[in-house]
Motif scaffolding. Structure first.
Motif, PDB file in Angstrom:
ATOM      1  N   GLU A  82      53.213  20.552   1.335  1.00 22.96           N
ATOM      2  CA  GLU A  82      52.956  20.832   2.811  1.00 22.96           C
ATOM      3  C   GLU A  82      51.894  20.254   3.832  1.00 22.96           C
ATOM      4  N   LEU A  83      51.962  19.476   4.926  1.00 23.09           N
ATOM      5  CA  LEU A  83      51.664  18.669   5.107  1.00 23.09           C
ATOM      6  C   LEU A  83      50.846  19.293   6.871  1.00 23.09           C
ATOM      7  N   GLU A  84      49.616  18.616   6.663  1.00 24.23           N
ATOM      8  CA  GLU A  84      48.967  19.420   7.988  1.00 24.23           C
ATOM      9  C   GLU A  84      48.305  17.393   8.857  1.00 24.23           C
ATOM     10  N   VAL A  85      48.386  18.516  10.195  1.00 29.82           N
ATOM     11  CA  VAL A  85      47.637  17.025  11.172  1.00 29.82           C
ATOM     12  C   VAL A  85      47.240  17.381  12.071  1.00 29.82           C
ATOM     13  N   PHE A  86      46.104  17.046  12.462  1.00 29.45           N
ATOM     14  CA  PHE A  86      45.624  16.981  14.018  1.00 29.45           C
ATOM     15  C   PHE A  86      45.899  16.664  14.883  1.00 29.45           C
ATOM     16  N   VAL A  87      45.944  17.362  16.277  1.00 35.19           N
ATOM     17  CA  VAL A  87      47.033  17.789  17.213  1.00 35.19           C
ATOM     18  C   VAL A  87      45.320  17.815  18.683  1.00 35.19           C
ATOM     19  N   HIS A  88      44.339  18.066  18.287  1.00 35.16           N
ATOM     20  CA  HIS A  88      43.514  17.972  19.501  1.00 35.16           C
ATOM     21  C   HIS A  88      41.724  18.231  18.661  1.00 35.16           C
ATOM     22  N   GLY A  89      41.204  17.518  19.497  1.00 31.83           N
ATOM     23  CA  GLY A  89      39.559  17.748  19.662  1.00 31.83           C
ATOM     24  C   GLY A  89      39.022  15.967  19.456  1.00 31.83           C
ATOM     25  N   ALA A  90      38.168  15.950  19.134  1.00 33.45           N
ATOM     26  CA  ALA A  90      36.707  14.401  19.157  1.00 33.45           C
ATOM     27  C   ALA A  90      37.736  13.709  18.032  1.00 33.45           C
ATOM     28  N   LEU A  91      37.803  12.629  18.170  1.00 28.42           N
ATOM     29  CA  LEU A  91      38.125  11.370  17.237  1.00 28.42           C
ATOM     30  C   LEU A  91      36.114  11.233  16.740  1.00 28.42           C
ATOM     31  N   CYS A  92      36.803  10.377  15.704  1.00 36.92           N
ATOM     32  CA  CYS A  92      35.014   9.166  14.756  1.00 36.92           C
ATOM     33  C   CYS A  92      35.955   7.957  15.394  1.00 36.92           C
ATOM     34  N   MET A  93      34.332   6.906  15.862  1.00 36.90           N
ATOM     35  CA  MET A  93      34.876   5.479  15.579  1.00 36.90           C
ATOM     36  C   MET A  93      34.581   5.001  14.040  1.00 36.90           C
ATOM     37  N   ALA A  94      36.222   5.607  13.230  1.00 30.74           N
ATOM     38  CA  ALA A  94      35.566   5.616  11.459  1.00 30.74           C
ATOM     39  C   ALA A  94      36.966   5.772  11.354  1.00 30.74           C
ATOM     40  N   TYR A  95      37.406   5.529   9.995  1.00 34.46           N
ATOM     41  CA  TYR A  95      38.067   5.906   9.255  1.00 34.46           C
ATOM     42  C   TYR A  95      38.539   7.207   8.797  1.00 34.46           C
ATOM     43  N   SER A  96      38.556   8.033   9.852  1.00 29.30           N
ATOM     44  CA  SER A  96      38.955   9.652   9.640  1.00 29.30           C
ATOM     45  C   SER A  96      38.172  10.554   9.630  1.00 29.30           C
ATOM     46  N   GLY A  97      36.835   9.770  10.086  1.00 26.24           N
ATOM     47  CA  GLY A  97      34.945  10.628  10.156  1.00 26.24           C
ATOM     48  C   GLY A  97      34.301   9.583   9.043  1.00 26.24           C
ATOM     49  N   ARG A  98      35.233   8.809   7.834  1.00 26.38           N
ATOM     50  CA  ARG A  98      33.948   8.534   6.986  1.00 26.38           C
ATOM     51  C   ARG A  98      33.062   7.541   7.881  1.00 26.38           C
ATOM     52  N   CYS A  99      31.633   7.672   8.241  1.00 28.41           N
ATOM     53  CA  CYS A  99      31.160   6.857   9.187  1.00 28.41           C
ATOM     54  C   CYS A  99      29.530   6.923   8.147  1.00 28.41           C
ATOM     55  N   LEU A 100      29.295   5.888   8.830  1.00 29.40           N
ATOM     56  CA  LEU A 100      27.666   5.620   8.168  1.00 29.40           C
ATOM     57  C   LEU A 100      26.783   5.551   9.792  1.00 29.40           C
ATOM     58  N   LEU A 101      27.481   5.505  10.918  1.00 35.33           N
ATOM     59  CA  LEU A 101      26.546   5.148  12.104  1.00 35.33           C
ATOM     60  C   LEU A 101      25.139   6.430  12.398  1.00 35.33           C
ATOM     61  N   SER A 102      25.617   8.247  11.829  1.00 37.26           N
ATOM     62  CA  SER A 102      24.330   8.641  12.195  1.00 37.26           C
ATOM     63  C   SER A 102      23.325   8.531  11.269  1.00 37.26           C
ATOM     64  N   GLY A 103      23.788   8.174  10.011  1.00 38.07           N
ATOM     65  CA  GLY A 103      22.770   8.041   8.953  1.00 38.07           C
ATOM     66  C   GLY A 103      22.452   6.446   9.297  1.00 38.07           C
ATOM     67  N   TYR A 104      22.137   5.529   9.618  1.00 34.27           N
ATOM     68  CA  TYR A 104      22.167   3.959   9.981  1.00 34.27           C
ATOM     69  C   TYR A 104      20.649   4.302  11.202  1.00 34.27           C
ATOM     70  N   ILE A 105      21.300   5.009  12.676  1.00 33.68           N
ATOM     71  CA  ILE A 105      20.606   5.306  13.310  1.00 33.68           C
ATOM     72  C   ILE A 105      19.207   6.050  12.887  1.00 33.68           C
ATOM     73  N   ASN A 106      19.365   7.159  12.424  1.00 33.31           N
ATOM     74  CA  ASN A 106      18.354   8.676  12.105  1.00 33.31           C
ATOM     75  C   ASN A 106      18.687   9.115  11.374  1.00 33.31           C
ATOM     76  N   HIS A 107      19.275   8.352   9.978  1.00 30.64           N
ATOM     77  CA  HIS A 107      18.559   9.240   8.533  1.00 30.64           C
ATOM     78  C   HIS A 107      19.651  10.493   7.876  1.00 30.64           C
TER      79      HIS A 107
END
Length: 434
Positions: A159-184
Protein backbone atom coordinates in the motif's frame (compact mmCIF):
# COMPACT_ATOMS: atom_id res chain seq x y z
CA UNK A 1 -10.77 2.31 -3.85
CA UNK A 2 -8.61 5.31 -3.05
CA UNK A 3 -8.76 6.40 0.58
CA UNK A 4 -9.12 10.06 1.55
CA UNK A 5 -7.12 10.60 4.74
CA UNK A 6 -7.69 13.78 6.75
CA UNK A 7 -5.92 15.26 9.79
CA UNK A 8 -7.58 15.48 13.20
CA UNK A 9 -6.15 17.37 16.15
CA UNK A 10 -9.50 17.34 17.95
CA UNK A 11 -12.62 15.20 18.15
CA UNK A 12 -14.54 18.00 16.43
CA UNK A 13 -12.11 18.01 13.51
CA UNK A 14 -12.47 14.25 13.19
CA UNK A 15 -16.27 14.51 13.10
CA UNK A 16 -16.18 17.23 10.44
CA UNK A 17 -13.68 15.23 8.38
CA UNK A 18 -16.00 12.23 8.31
CA UNK A 19 -19.08 14.36 7.63
CA UNK A 20 -17.39 15.95 4.60
CA UNK A 21 -16.18 12.73 3.04
CA UNK A 22 -12.96 11.49 4.63
CA UNK A 23 -12.55 7.72 4.80
CA UNK A 24 -9.99 7.89 7.60
CA UNK A 25 -8.23 10.31 9.93
CA UNK A 26 -4.83 10.34 11.59
CA UNK A 27 -4.30 11.58 15.13
CA UNK A 28 -1.24 12.10 17.31
CA UNK A 29 -0.23 9.83 20.16
CA UNK A 30 0.71 11.76 23.31
CA UNK A 31 4.48 12.27 23.70
CA UNK A 32 5.44 10.14 20.70
CA UNK A 33 4.09 12.04 17.69
CA UNK A 34 5.03 15.21 15.88
CA UNK A 35 2.76 18.28 15.92
CA UNK A 36 1.97 17.98 19.63
CA UNK A 37 0.57 21.51 19.77
CA UNK A 38 -3.24 21.76 19.82
CA UNK A 39 -3.50 18.00 20.16
CA UNK A 40 -6.69 17.07 22.03
CA UNK A 41 -5.59 13.46 21.97
CA UNK A 42 -2.99 14.01 24.65
CA UNK A 43 -5.83 12.79 26.87
CA UNK A 44 -6.20 9.05 26.52
CA UNK A 45 -9.96 9.14 27.03
CA UNK A 46 -10.28 11.37 23.94
CA UNK A 47 -8.17 8.98 21.90
CA UNK A 48 -10.27 6.02 23.02
CA UNK A 49 -13.48 7.90 22.19
CA UNK A 50 -12.12 8.77 18.74
CA UNK A 51 -11.29 5.16 17.90
CA UNK A 52 -14.70 3.96 19.05
CA UNK A 53 -16.55 6.71 17.20
CA UNK A 54 -14.63 6.19 13.96
CA UNK A 55 -15.26 2.45 13.96
CA UNK A 56 -18.96 2.95 14.70
CA UNK A 57 -19.18 4.84 11.39
CA UNK A 58 -17.19 2.27 9.45
CA UNK A 59 -14.25 4.70 9.21
CA UNK A 60 -10.57 4.17 10.03
CA UNK A 61 -8.28 5.95 12.45
CA UNK A 62 -4.49 5.87 12.42
CA UNK A 63 -2.32 6.91 15.35
CA UNK A 64 0.92 8.76 14.60
CA UNK A 65 3.82 7.48 16.70
CA UNK A 66 6.52 8.95 14.50
CA UNK A 67 8.85 10.76 16.88
CA UNK A 68 12.64 10.37 16.53
CA UNK A 69 13.14 9.00 20.06
CA UNK A 70 16.15 9.43 22.29
CA UNK A 71 16.96 6.81 24.94
CA UNK A 72 14.73 8.33 27.61
CA UNK A 73 11.65 7.83 25.44
CA UNK A 74 12.59 4.22 24.68
CA UNK A 75 12.37 3.42 28.39
CA UNK A 76 8.70 4.37 28.59
CA UNK A 77 7.52 3.60 25.07
CA UNK A 78 6.16 0.07 25.45
CA UNK A 79 4.44 0.92 28.72
CA UNK A 80 2.72 3.95 27.22
CA UNK A 81 1.89 2.14 23.98
CA UNK A 82 0.00 -0.75 25.60
CA UNK A 83 -3.27 1.11 26.33
CA UNK A 84 -3.18 2.59 22.82
CA UNK A 85 -2.92 -0.85 21.25
CA UNK A 86 -5.83 -2.03 23.41
CA UNK A 87 -8.02 0.69 21.90
CA UNK A 88 -7.71 -1.00 18.51
CA UNK A 89 -6.56 1.74 16.08
CA UNK A 90 -6.36 0.62 12.47
CA UNK A 91 -2.61 1.30 12.20
CA UNK A 92 0.34 3.06 13.77
CA UNK A 93 2.27 5.62 11.72
CA UNK A 94 5.95 5.16 12.61
CA UNK A 95 9.36 6.27 11.37
CA UNK A 96 12.03 5.01 13.77
CA UNK A 97 13.34 1.49 12.98
CA UNK A 98 13.93 0.78 16.68
CA UNK A 99 10.38 1.60 17.70
CA UNK A 100 9.05 -0.33 14.72
CA UNK A 101 11.09 -3.34 15.84
CA UNK A 102 9.67 -3.10 19.38
CA UNK A 103 6.10 -2.87 18.13
CA UNK A 104 6.57 -5.78 15.73
CA UNK A 105 8.00 -7.91 18.55
CA UNK A 106 5.35 -7.12 21.15
CA UNK A 107 2.27 -6.72 18.94
CA UNK A 108 2.93 -8.57 15.67
CA UNK A 109 -0.69 -8.19 14.52
CA UNK A 110 -0.66 -4.39 14.83
CA UNK A 111 -0.54 -2.84 11.33
CA UNK A 112 2.29 -0.32 10.88
CA UNK A 113 2.49 2.42 8.24
CA UNK A 114 5.88 3.95 7.50
CA UNK A 115 5.82 7.69 8.21
CA UNK A 116 6.90 10.28 5.67
CA UNK A 117 9.58 11.14 8.24
CA UNK A 118 11.40 7.95 7.22
CA UNK A 119 12.05 9.49 3.77
CA UNK A 120 11.14 6.60 1.47
CA UNK A 121 12.15 7.83 -1.99
CA UNK A 122 12.73 4.66 -4.05
CA UNK A 123 11.21 1.26 -4.75
CA UNK A 124 14.03 -0.68 -3.04
CA UNK A 125 13.28 1.10 0.24
CA UNK A 126 9.61 0.23 -0.13
CA UNK A 127 10.47 -3.43 -0.71
CA UNK A 128 12.73 -3.39 2.37
CA UNK A 129 9.92 -2.19 4.61
CA UNK A 130 7.55 -4.68 3.03
CA UNK A 131 9.95 -7.44 4.10
CA UNK A 132 9.82 -6.05 7.66
CA UNK A 133 6.08 -6.67 7.71
CA UNK A 134 4.78 -3.12 7.22
CA UNK A 135 1.47 -2.72 5.44
CA UNK A 136 1.86 0.76 3.97
CA UNK A 137 4.57 3.26 3.08
CA UNK A 138 3.91 7.00 3.07
CA UNK A 139 6.18 8.22 0.31
CA UNK A 140 8.44 11.22 0.68
CA UNK A 141 7.12 14.57 -0.55
CA UNK A 142 10.20 15.03 -2.72
CA UNK A 143 9.07 12.55 -5.41
CA UNK A 144 7.71 13.34 -8.86
CA UNK A 145 4.60 11.72 -10.30
CA UNK A 146 6.75 9.59 -12.60
CA UNK A 147 8.86 8.35 -9.68
CA UNK A 148 5.74 7.48 -7.71
CA UNK A 149 4.36 5.59 -10.67
CA UNK A 150 7.56 3.54 -11.01
CA UNK A 151 7.41 2.63 -7.30
CA UNK A 152 3.77 1.61 -7.75
CA UNK A 153 4.68 -0.66 -10.67
CA UNK A 154 7.67 -2.27 -8.92
CA UNK A 155 5.88 -2.75 -5.57
CA UNK A 156 2.37 -3.85 -6.55
CA UNK A 157 1.64 -5.58 -3.23
CA UNK A 158 2.52 -2.67 -0.93
CA UNK A 159 0.00 0.00 0.00
CA UNK A 160 1.25 3.48 -0.90
CA UNK A 161 0.18 6.83 0.52
CA UNK A 162 1.08 10.34 -0.67
CA UNK A 163 0.45 13.89 0.54
CA UNK A 164 -1.78 16.01 -1.68
CA UNK A 165 -2.43 19.13 0.40
CA UNK A 166 -1.08 21.21 3.27
CA UNK A 167 2.02 22.87 4.64
CA UNK A 168 5.45 21.97 3.30
CA UNK A 169 8.67 22.02 5.31
CA UNK A 170 11.90 23.49 4.01
CA UNK A 171 13.57 20.25 5.02
CA UNK A 172 13.64 16.71 3.71
CA UNK A 173 10.07 15.57 4.42
CA UNK A 174 10.01 17.39 7.71
CA UNK A 175 13.37 16.42 9.19
CA UNK A 176 14.20 19.97 10.22
CA UNK A 177 16.44 21.46 12.89
CA UNK A 178 15.58 25.14 12.48
CA UNK A 179 13.10 25.29 15.37
CA UNK A 180 15.58 23.58 17.69
CA UNK A 181 18.40 25.87 16.57
CA UNK A 182 16.51 29.11 17.08
CA UNK A 183 14.50 28.49 20.25
CA UNK A 184 15.42 25.00 21.47
CA UNK A 185 12.14 23.33 20.43
CA UNK A 186 13.04 20.17 18.51
CA UNK A 187 10.83 19.52 15.49
CA UNK A 188 11.76 15.84 15.51
CA UNK A 189 10.49 15.48 19.07
CA UNK A 190 7.11 16.96 18.21
CA UNK A 191 7.83 20.51 19.40
CA UNK A 192 8.12 22.38 16.09
CA UNK A 193 7.35 26.10 16.40
CA UNK A 194 7.23 26.65 12.62
CA UNK A 195 10.20 28.99 12.83
CA UNK A 196 10.54 28.78 9.04
CA UNK A 197 7.31 30.77 8.72
CA UNK A 198 8.07 33.62 11.10
CA UNK A 199 8.61 37.13 9.80
CA UNK A 200 12.28 38.01 9.38
CA UNK A 201 14.16 41.17 8.47
CA UNK A 202 17.48 40.92 6.66
CA UNK A 203 20.48 43.01 7.78
CA UNK A 204 23.79 43.40 5.88
CA UNK A 205 26.74 41.73 7.60
CA UNK A 206 30.50 41.56 7.38
CA UNK A 207 32.96 38.87 8.40
CA UNK A 208 35.45 39.64 11.16
CA UNK A 209 39.07 38.43 11.32
CA UNK A 210 37.92 35.54 13.50
CA UNK A 211 35.32 34.44 10.97
CA UNK A 212 32.28 35.73 12.87
CA UNK A 213 29.46 37.62 11.17
CA UNK A 214 28.50 40.98 12.62
CA UNK A 215 26.10 43.67 11.46
CA UNK A 216 27.60 45.96 8.82
CA UNK A 217 26.75 49.58 8.22
CA UNK A 218 27.72 49.41 4.54
CA UNK A 219 28.26 46.59 2.07
CA UNK A 220 30.61 46.70 -0.92
CA UNK A 221 28.41 45.98 -4.01
CA UNK A 222 31.49 45.33 -6.18
CA UNK A 223 32.80 42.45 -4.08
CA UNK A 224 31.87 39.94 -6.79
CA UNK A 225 30.20 37.37 -4.54
CA UNK A 226 26.94 37.20 -2.56
CA UNK A 227 27.23 39.12 0.67
CA UNK A 228 26.38 37.40 3.97
CA UNK A 229 23.24 38.55 5.73
CA UNK A 230 21.89 38.42 9.25
CA UNK A 231 18.23 37.60 9.87
CA UNK A 232 16.32 39.01 12.80
CA UNK A 233 12.96 37.51 13.73
CA UNK A 234 10.26 40.10 14.34
CA UNK A 235 9.72 39.23 18.01
CA UNK A 236 13.39 38.59 18.88
CA UNK A 237 15.22 41.92 18.61
CA UNK A 238 18.97 41.62 18.89
CA UNK A 239 19.06 37.91 17.99
CA UNK A 240 20.79 37.84 14.60
CA UNK A 241 20.96 34.60 12.59
CA UNK A 242 23.59 34.24 9.83
CA UNK A 243 22.23 33.41 6.37
CA UNK A 244 23.55 33.74 2.84
CA UNK A 245 21.46 34.78 -0.12
CA UNK A 246 22.11 35.02 -3.85
CA UNK A 247 20.69 37.15 -6.62
CA UNK A 248 17.45 35.15 -6.53
CA UNK A 249 16.70 35.95 -2.90
CA UNK A 250 16.50 33.94 0.31
CA UNK A 251 14.38 30.84 -0.10
CA UNK A 252 14.98 28.89 3.10
CA UNK A 253 11.99 30.53 4.81
CA UNK A 254 8.24 30.11 4.53
CA UNK A 255 7.53 27.49 1.90
CA UNK A 256 4.31 27.75 -0.07
CA UNK A 257 1.56 25.25 0.74
CA UNK A 258 1.07 22.07 -1.27
CA UNK A 259 -2.03 21.81 -3.46
CA UNK A 260 -2.17 18.75 -5.72
CA UNK A 261 -5.91 18.33 -6.31
CA UNK A 262 -5.16 18.61 -10.06
CA UNK A 263 -3.13 15.38 -9.81
CA UNK A 264 -5.73 13.29 -7.97
CA UNK A 265 -6.92 11.72 -11.22
CA UNK A 266 -3.49 10.39 -12.14
CA UNK A 267 -2.75 9.23 -8.59
CA UNK A 268 -6.04 7.32 -8.54
CA UNK A 269 -5.28 5.77 -11.92
CA UNK A 270 -1.85 4.67 -10.63
CA UNK A 271 -3.53 2.79 -7.81
CA UNK A 272 -2.27 4.88 -4.90
CA UNK A 273 -4.12 3.60 -1.83
CA UNK A 274 -4.37 6.80 0.21
CA UNK A 275 -4.30 10.54 -0.49
CA UNK A 276 -3.33 12.49 2.61
CA UNK A 277 -4.11 16.04 3.72
CA UNK A 278 -1.67 17.70 6.14
CA UNK A 279 -2.89 19.82 9.05
CA UNK A 280 -3.40 18.30 12.50
CA UNK A 281 -3.07 21.76 14.06
CA UNK A 282 -5.61 23.30 11.66
CA UNK A 283 -9.24 24.12 12.43
CA UNK A 284 -12.28 21.93 11.82
CA UNK A 285 -13.24 24.40 9.07
CA UNK A 286 -9.99 23.71 7.21
CA UNK A 287 -10.47 19.96 7.66
CA UNK A 288 -14.03 20.10 6.34
CA UNK A 289 -13.29 22.23 3.29
CA UNK A 290 -10.24 20.27 2.19
CA UNK A 291 -12.08 16.97 2.69
CA UNK A 292 -15.01 18.27 0.64
CA UNK A 293 -12.81 19.29 -2.29
CA UNK A 294 -10.60 16.20 -2.38
CA UNK A 295 -13.61 13.89 -1.90
CA UNK A 296 -15.12 15.39 -5.03
CA UNK A 297 -11.83 15.03 -6.92
CA UNK A 298 -11.49 11.37 -5.96
CA UNK A 299 -15.12 10.59 -6.83
CA UNK A 300 -14.76 12.32 -10.21
CA UNK A 301 -11.59 10.35 -10.95
CA UNK A 302 -13.18 7.03 -10.01
CA UNK A 303 -16.21 7.83 -12.17
CA UNK A 304 -14.04 8.77 -15.15
CA UNK A 305 -15.14 12.42 -15.16
CA UNK A 306 -12.85 15.21 -16.33
CA UNK A 307 -11.07 17.27 -13.70
CA UNK A 308 -13.03 20.36 -12.63
CA UNK A 309 -10.70 23.37 -12.40
CA UNK A 310 -13.14 25.00 -9.96
CA UNK A 311 -11.80 22.61 -7.32
CA UNK A 312 -8.49 24.46 -7.45
CA UNK A 313 -10.26 27.79 -7.10
CA UNK A 314 -12.25 26.49 -4.11
CA UNK A 315 -9.03 25.91 -2.20
CA UNK A 316 -7.99 29.53 -2.76
CA UNK A 317 -10.60 30.53 -0.18
CA UNK A 318 -8.71 28.74 2.56
CA UNK A 319 -5.96 30.61 4.36
CA UNK A 320 -2.71 29.70 2.60
CA UNK A 321 0.81 30.97 2.00
CA UNK A 322 0.47 30.69 -1.72
CA UNK A 323 0.16 27.33 -3.43
CA UNK A 324 2.65 25.07 -5.13
CA UNK A 325 2.39 21.53 -6.44
CA UNK A 326 5.71 20.76 -4.80
CA UNK A 327 7.89 18.26 -6.60
CA UNK A 328 5.16 16.51 -8.59
CA UNK A 329 6.17 18.18 -11.87
CA UNK A 330 9.08 20.32 -12.96
CA UNK A 331 7.21 22.31 -15.61
CA UNK A 332 3.63 23.35 -14.97
CA UNK A 333 1.38 23.56 -18.07
CA UNK A 334 0.04 27.00 -18.93
CA UNK A 335 -3.56 26.09 -18.13
CA UNK A 336 -2.57 25.79 -14.47
CA UNK A 337 -0.65 29.04 -14.24
CA UNK A 338 -3.51 31.39 -13.38
CA UNK A 339 -4.53 29.14 -10.53
CA UNK A 340 -0.99 28.95 -9.26
CA UNK A 341 -0.96 32.76 -9.02
CA UNK A 342 -4.39 32.86 -7.44
CA UNK A 343 -5.79 35.41 -9.90
CA UNK A 344 -8.54 33.17 -11.24
CA UNK A 345 -10.57 33.59 -8.07
CA UNK A 346 -12.40 36.92 -8.34
CA UNK A 347 -13.67 36.81 -4.75
CA UNK A 348 -12.41 35.46 -1.47
CA UNK A 349 -14.46 34.13 1.41
CA UNK A 350 -14.27 34.45 5.16
CA UNK A 351 -15.49 31.88 7.69
CA UNK A 352 -18.15 33.74 9.71
CA UNK A 353 -20.32 31.22 11.55
CA UNK A 354 -21.40 27.71 12.49
CA UNK A 355 -24.95 26.40 12.40
CA UNK A 356 -26.23 25.33 15.82
CA UNK A 357 -29.90 24.59 15.10
CA UNK A 358 -32.63 24.96 12.46
CA UNK A 359 -36.31 25.45 13.27
CA UNK A 360 -39.14 26.67 11.03
CA UNK A 361 -36.70 28.17 8.52
CA UNK A 362 -34.67 30.03 11.16
CA UNK A 363 -31.07 28.98 11.63
CA UNK A 364 -29.26 29.66 14.89
CA UNK A 365 -25.64 30.59 14.24
CA UNK A 366 -22.58 30.85 16.46
CA UNK A 367 -20.77 33.88 15.06
CA UNK A 368 -17.05 33.52 14.27
CA UNK A 369 -16.47 36.77 12.35
CA UNK A 370 -18.55 39.87 11.68
CA UNK A 371 -21.22 39.82 8.97
CA UNK A 372 -24.37 41.87 8.29
CA UNK A 373 -27.65 42.08 6.41
CA UNK A 374 -27.07 42.45 2.69
CA UNK A 375 -23.95 40.26 2.71
CA UNK A 376 -23.66 37.50 0.15
CA UNK A 377 -23.15 34.29 2.14
CA UNK A 378 -22.33 30.71 1.26
CA UNK A 379 -23.76 27.85 3.29
CA UNK A 380 -21.22 25.02 3.34
CA UNK A 381 -22.72 21.60 4.11
CA UNK A 382 -21.73 17.95 3.69
CA UNK A 383 -24.39 17.73 0.98
CA UNK A 384 -23.04 20.65 -1.05
CA UNK A 385 -22.69 24.42 -0.91
CA UNK A 386 -25.30 27.08 -1.68
CA UNK A 387 -25.11 30.87 -1.88
CA UNK A 388 -27.72 33.39 -0.72
CA UNK A 389 -28.07 37.02 0.33
CA UNK A 390 -28.76 37.63 4.00
CA UNK A 391 -31.99 39.60 4.39
CA UNK A 392 -33.24 39.01 7.95
CA UNK A 393 -31.15 38.78 11.12
CA UNK A 394 -32.13 38.81 14.78
CA UNK A 395 -30.76 38.15 18.25
CA UNK A 396 -31.51 35.04 20.30
CA UNK A 397 -34.28 37.03 22.00
CA UNK A 398 -35.89 37.89 18.68
CA UNK A 399 -34.65 41.48 18.43
CA UNK A 400 -34.03 42.77 14.92
CA UNK A 401 -30.33 43.14 14.01
CA UNK A 402 -28.43 44.65 11.13
CA UNK A 403 -25.04 43.22 12.13
CA UNK A 404 -23.71 40.02 13.72
CA UNK A 405 -20.87 41.70 15.66
CA UNK A 406 -18.28 38.92 15.81
CA UNK A 407 -16.96 35.96 17.74
CA UNK A 408 -18.77 35.09 20.97
CA UNK A 409 -22.26 36.08 19.77
CA UNK A 410 -25.18 33.87 18.79
CA UNK A 411 -27.75 35.10 16.24
CA UNK A 412 -30.67 33.77 14.22
CA UNK A 413 -31.21 34.25 10.49
CA UNK A 414 -33.95 33.49 8.06
CA UNK A 415 -32.55 30.78 5.78
CA UNK A 416 -33.98 30.82 2.25
CA UNK A 417 -32.56 27.37 1.49
CA UNK A 418 -33.35 23.74 2.20
CA UNK A 419 -31.04 22.16 4.77
CA UNK A 420 -31.44 18.51 5.84
CA UNK A 421 -31.63 18.14 9.61
CA UNK A 422 -28.68 15.71 9.69
CA UNK A 423 -26.42 18.38 8.14
CA UNK A 424 -27.21 21.18 10.58
CA UNK A 425 -24.47 20.34 13.08
CA UNK A 426 -21.86 20.27 10.32
CA UNK A 427 -22.92 23.36 8.36
CA UNK A 428 -20.82 26.53 8.20
CA UNK A 429 -21.29 30.04 6.85
CA UNK A 430 -18.87 31.89 4.59
CA UNK A 431 -19.03 35.58 3.65
CA UNK A 432 -18.03 36.69 0.17
CA UNK A 433 -15.41 39.43 0.18
CA UNK A 434 -15.12 41.35 -3.11
Amino acid sequence: MTELLSPAGTLKSMRFAFAYGADAVYVGQPRYSLRVRNNEFNRMENLAAAVEEAHSQGKKIYVASNVAPHNDKLRSYLRDMEPVIEMGPDALIMSDPGLIMLVREHWPDMPVHLSVQANAVNWATVKFWQQQGLERVILSRELSLDEIEEIRMRCPEMELEVFVHGALCMAYSGRCLLSGYINHRDSNQGACTNACRWEYNAHPARETETGDLIAAVEVDPSSGHPEPMLLQEKNRPGELIPVYEDEHGTYIMNSKDLRAVQHVQRLVQMGIHSLKIEGRTKSHYYVARTAQVYRRAIDDALAGREFDFELMASLEHLANRGYTEGFYRRHVPSEFQNYEKGVSSNASRQFVGEALALEDGWMTVEVKNRFECGDQLELVTPGGNQSFRLEVLESERGESLDVAPGSGHVVRMRLPLELPAEHVGYSMLMRYID
